[in-house]
Design an enzyme around this catalytic site. Structure first.
Site, PDB file in Angstrom:
ATOM      1  N   HIS A 208      10.960 -36.360 -45.849  1.00  0.00           N
ATOM      2  CA  HIS A 208      12.318 -36.430 -46.777  1.00  0.00           C
ATOM      3  C   HIS A 208      12.111 -34.695 -47.352  1.00  0.00           C
ATOM      4  O   HIS A 208      11.901 -33.376 -47.547  1.00  0.00           O
ATOM      5  CB  HIS A 208      12.676 -37.019 -47.698  1.00  0.00           C
ATOM      6  CG  HIS A 208      13.705 -37.985 -47.422  1.00  0.00           C
ATOM      7  ND1 HIS A 208      15.317 -37.447 -47.036  1.00  0.00           N
ATOM      8  CD2 HIS A 208      14.155 -39.050 -47.382  1.00  0.00           C
ATOM      9  CE1 HIS A 208      15.592 -38.108 -46.731  1.00  0.00           C
ATOM     10  NE2 HIS A 208      14.717 -39.108 -47.167  1.00  0.00           N
TER      11      HIS A 208
ATOM     12  N   HIS B 102      11.293 -31.554 -44.752  1.00  0.00           N
ATOM     13  CA  HIS B 102      12.435 -30.652 -44.794  1.00  0.00           C
ATOM     14  C   HIS B 102      13.156 -30.306 -45.910  1.00  0.00           C
ATOM     15  O   HIS B 102      12.958 -29.253 -45.697  1.00  0.00           O
ATOM     16  CB  HIS B 102      14.058 -31.922 -44.837  1.00  0.00           C
ATOM     17  CG  HIS B 102      14.761 -31.761 -44.115  1.00  0.00           C
ATOM     18  ND1 HIS B 102      16.089 -32.379 -44.778  1.00  0.00           N
ATOM     19  CD2 HIS B 102      15.826 -30.591 -43.834  1.00  0.00           C
ATOM     20  CE1 HIS B 102      17.502 -31.809 -43.838  1.00  0.00           C
ATOM     21  NE2 HIS B 102      17.103 -30.373 -43.587  1.00  0.00           N
TER      22      HIS B 102
ATOM     23  N   HIS C  86       8.578 -42.139 -43.732  1.00  0.00           N
ATOM     24  CA  HIS C  86       9.905 -41.811 -44.530  1.00  0.00           C
ATOM     25  C   HIS C  86      10.220 -41.231 -45.717  1.00  0.00           C
ATOM     26  O   HIS C  86      10.890 -39.975 -45.472  1.00  0.00           O
ATOM     27  CB  HIS C  86      10.821 -43.646 -44.316  1.00  0.00           C
ATOM     28  CG  HIS C  86      12.477 -43.252 -45.126  1.00  0.00           C
ATOM     29  ND1 HIS C  86      13.114 -42.910 -44.198  1.00  0.00           N
ATOM     30  CD2 HIS C  86      13.763 -42.617 -46.042  1.00  0.00           C
ATOM     31  CE1 HIS C  86      15.213 -42.996 -44.717  1.00  0.00           C
ATOM     32  NE2 HIS C  86      14.351 -42.211 -45.458  1.00  0.00           N
ATOM     33  N   GLU C  87       9.544 -40.877 -46.752  1.00  0.00           N
ATOM     34  CA  GLU C  87      10.221 -40.022 -47.916  1.00  0.00           C
ATOM     35  C   GLU C  87       9.312 -38.588 -47.790  1.00  0.00           C
ATOM     36  O   GLU C  87       9.426 -38.040 -48.580  1.00  0.00           O
ATOM     37  CB  GLU C  87       9.478 -41.273 -48.904  1.00  0.00           C
ATOM     38  CG  GLU C  87      10.523 -42.537 -49.605  1.00  0.00           C
ATOM     39  CD  GLU C  87      11.568 -41.603 -49.271  1.00  0.00           C
ATOM     40  OE1 GLU C  87      12.595 -40.870 -49.591  1.00  0.00           O
ATOM     41  OE2 GLU C  87      12.624 -43.393 -49.651  1.00  0.00           O
TER      42      GLU C  87
END
Length: 704
Positions: free
Chosen positions: A500, A503, A496-497
């Site tokens: 980020h 992104h 998940h991190e």
């Protein structure tokens, strides 16, 4: 609006202490010159506590001068001399804020907190002075009013719109008396959110469950006991076992410990943080924040804080957010009640003469999982050694986007536990620098997050700026010769991190203001959450899930067990999350001052929703940092909103192939690269060809 709210936010994150004379530091302060380091990464080996305060003061001084030069210019306002000039102002303050805000979240101490409180009102005033600068706003409004006549790119149009709206939402159109009220409210909110976060950290660090009788460890795996023994030794209690309310310590105890009284003691220590009527109590702090936000929103003519916040999100209105939350609540609550019945059957069968309670959930859910799916998480952990999981995430990015990760031992770290990597395109082109910091420390905030020391900007210009990004997590620590072995939840968190981070890294924007994760709160979780979808796919597990001792790839029968149990406990997971999301929305849709105690408010609201007593809200009011000390007020719903997006988006890969390069390129080009340069639904539809369907999410969670 960057020049207003960035510095209020940094004031709420933390500043490192220093009492040195500004002139003495002028020539030696690392912030006052270009970093002479690989890829201009922060020189952590040279930055000292004493450098921060003078850099902040000089940064504010320079920033004010730059803003005044724009505001008082005699030139006719243009996009270049007003909007672009504003976007570029405050470089030194951005520079020190980016480093300091991140370091203070991982290396907190009393000195940091003291200077944080000292500078918080100064930074709040600095932001307010910009957002309420009448001459500056006049020039911005002049350019904005001519936008239809200007030859602007899509990114430039979006930046103009967002900067203008940022000033309006920051109070530029308010009459003088309301501007004064706004200044006072923002200053008070800055101090209160800072206090709330400090209290949570101190409460978390203060609770200890010390065990000195080995019989009380019955049921715990050897690895969990070894970790607790090492934690106790580090705390000066050799020969004992220490458990804390940090999740890597707490959750294994709740899952495996046979001693029900001790499970209750530890869990209640967790859920009562900030609610102990001591100097770290957060009940009044939370109430004051809620009430100040009501006043602030109503200064602008909104009914409540949620209306103010959601206007710029994908949801647009509180009603739209509640519509999704209520639909999922109704679908998930029956599942959670079924899960209670399954666990109660086991309690009764074992002769337990009690009803399932909240502190029993993990213990009996584990028994149900073993009985129904023959799956024991302890079987899985040897295949989830942390460096293998990280390499798996990196390999996924390589297969999707062609990027490579090169260890960099020549770049200074902000903590010895860091690992540093350079990202490169397939052709060797530099993308950025990535710091990872994976384990808990007393100085480190709980949870997991991504942040930037420097954002991407300058794409398509002669002066491109590459991003410098970090992932911070609090995963299970290595013990002795045994490396860190992750739980399935921790595996998902790492992916998940990392999503980020991608992104931020794969952004291709001209302006810092819009680049990377500078998107609406309910869109920012799409790039992170979509990565979780790959974690336990058989093809992905074959890449990274290797036994830490033998190197054996995870056996097929274990993979089948993981897949069979994929929808297990989703009633609980969904309801505890939704309870927190709806509590957040309830606080922030209040139109009148909250007069009752926040714990009474929480209890009455959640019971009215039908929350069963066996489940607590994922975050209770007194330690709900996302909304009272972070950027998620009236926005915690964003994770499930983005859940609709990521579940639908992942179907594009399922419809082609798991590592389909054409689909990955479409996602990179239309979502990751674009930052906040266009409306998020426009970007999503450009990738997917249509608005997202809720069905993939419902199916994934076993709600349909």
């Amino acid at each position: 609006m960057k020049k207003t709210f960035l510095y209020v936010l940094i004031a709420g994150i933390g500043l490192t202490a220093c009492n040195s004379n500004k002139n003495e530091q002028k020539n030696e302060n690392p912030f006052f010159a270009e970093y002479n380091t690989p890829f201009q990464t922060p020189p952590f080996d040279k930055i000292e506590f004493k450098h921060y305060e003078p850099a902040f003061m000089k940064g504010m001084e320079e920033g004010r001068a730059e803003i005044e030069a724009i505001a008082n210019s005699k030139e006719t306002p243009t996009f270049e001399n007003t909007i672009v000039a504003f976007e570029k102002a405050g470089k030194l303050l951005d520079k020190v804020s980016n480093v300091f805000g991140n370091i203070s979240g991982t290396e907190k101490n009393d000195e940091i907190s003291a200077l944080q409180k000292k500078l918080s009102p100064l930074l709040s005033k600095y932001g307010a002075d910009i957002s309420l600068n009448e001459n500056l706003f006049k020039r911005i409004k002049t350019v904005y009013d001519q936008k239809d006549q200007l030859d602007l790119s899509v990114e430039e149009q979006t930046m103009l719109e967002k900067i203008y709206q940022g000033f309006v939402r920051g109070g530029a159109n308010l009459p003088a008396d309301k501007k004064d009220q706004l200044r006072k409210i923002d200053e008070e909110l800055s101090a209160l959110t800072l206090q709330f976060g400090d209290n949570v950290l101190k409460e978390t660090n203060s609770f200890q469950l010390v065990i000195d009788n080995e019989k009380d460890l019955a049921g715990l795996p050897e690895g969990v006991k070894a970790t607790a023994a090492e934690t106790a030794k580090d705390a000066g209690m050799e020969g004992k076992w220490l458990f804390t309310t940090q999740k890597p310590s707490m959750l294994p105890f709740l899952q495996y410990a046979d001693n029900r009284d001790l499970r209750k003691q530890l869990y209640m220590g967790y859920v009562n943080r900030g609610n102990n009527n001591n100097k770290f109590d957060n009940k009044e702090v939370a109430k004051k924040i809620v009430n100040l936000r009501i006043k602030r929103a109503q200064l602008f003519g909104y009914k409540n804080h949620a209306e103010y916040i959601l206007e710029k999100n994908m949801a647009k209105t509180p009603e739209k957010a509640f519509e999704l939350l209520n639909k999922l609540w109704k679908a998930a609550l029956p599942n959670a009640k079924k899960e209670v019945k399954e666990m109660q059957k086991i309690i009764d069968k074992e002769g337990g003469k009690f009803k399932l309670a909240s502190w029993d959930w993990w213990y009996y859910a584990d028994k149900v999982k073993k009985a129904k799916y023959n799956l024991d998480e302890e079987e899985l952990k040897p295949y989830f050694e942390i460096s293998n999981v990280r390499k798996g995430a990196f390999e996924l990015a390589h297969r999707l986007y062609g990027i490579n990760f090169i260890p960099r031992n020549d770049i200074a770290k902000f903590n010895p536990e860091n690992q540093v990597f350079e990202l490169q395109e397939a052709d060797g082109t530099h993308i950025g620098i990535f710091y990872v910091d994976y384990h808990p420390r007393a100085s480190k905030n709980g949870g997991a997050w991504m942040s930037s020391f420097r954002k991407q900007s300058g794409f398509g210009t002669d002066h491109p700026v590459s991003p410098v990004i970090m992932n911070i997590c609090n995963f299970t620590k290595p013990v002795g010769d045994t490396p860190a072995l992750l739980t399935p939840d921790e595996v998902e968190t790492l992916f998940h991190e990392f999503g980020h981070a991608l992104h931020g890294f794969l952004s291709k924007c001209e302006y810092n203001y819009l680049s990377g994760t500078s998107v609406s709160r309910d869109f920012v979780e799409l790039p992170s959450q979509i990565m979780e979808n790959w974690c336990f796919e058989p093809e992905m597990l074959a890449i990274y899930a290797k036994h830490y001792k033998t190197g054996e790839v995870i056996p097929t029968e274990l993979v089948k067990k993981i897949q069979n149990a994929g929808k297990f406990n989703q009633g609980f997971a969904t309801i505890e999350y939704l309870a927190a999301s709806m509590l957040d929305m309830k606080y922030h849709t209040l139109t009148k001052e909250l007069t009752e105690d926040v714990m009474t408010f929480e209890k009455n609201y959640l019971e009215g929703l039908g929350l069963i007593p066996e489940i607590y809200s994922r975050y209770r009011s007194t330690y709900f940092k996302h909304i009272f000390a972070g950027g998620y007020s009236a926005g915690y719903y964003a994770y499930i909103w983005a859940g609709v997006l990521d579940s639908d988006a992942f179907q594009a890969f399922k419809e082609t192939s798991l590592f389909d390069k054409a689909t990955a390129k479409a996602f990179r080009d239309n979502v990751l690269a674009k930052g906040g340069t266009e409306d998020p639904m426009v970007l999503y539809k450009r990738f997917r060809g249509a608005e997202p369907s809720i069905d993939p999410l419902l199916i994934k969670r076993g709600l349909k």
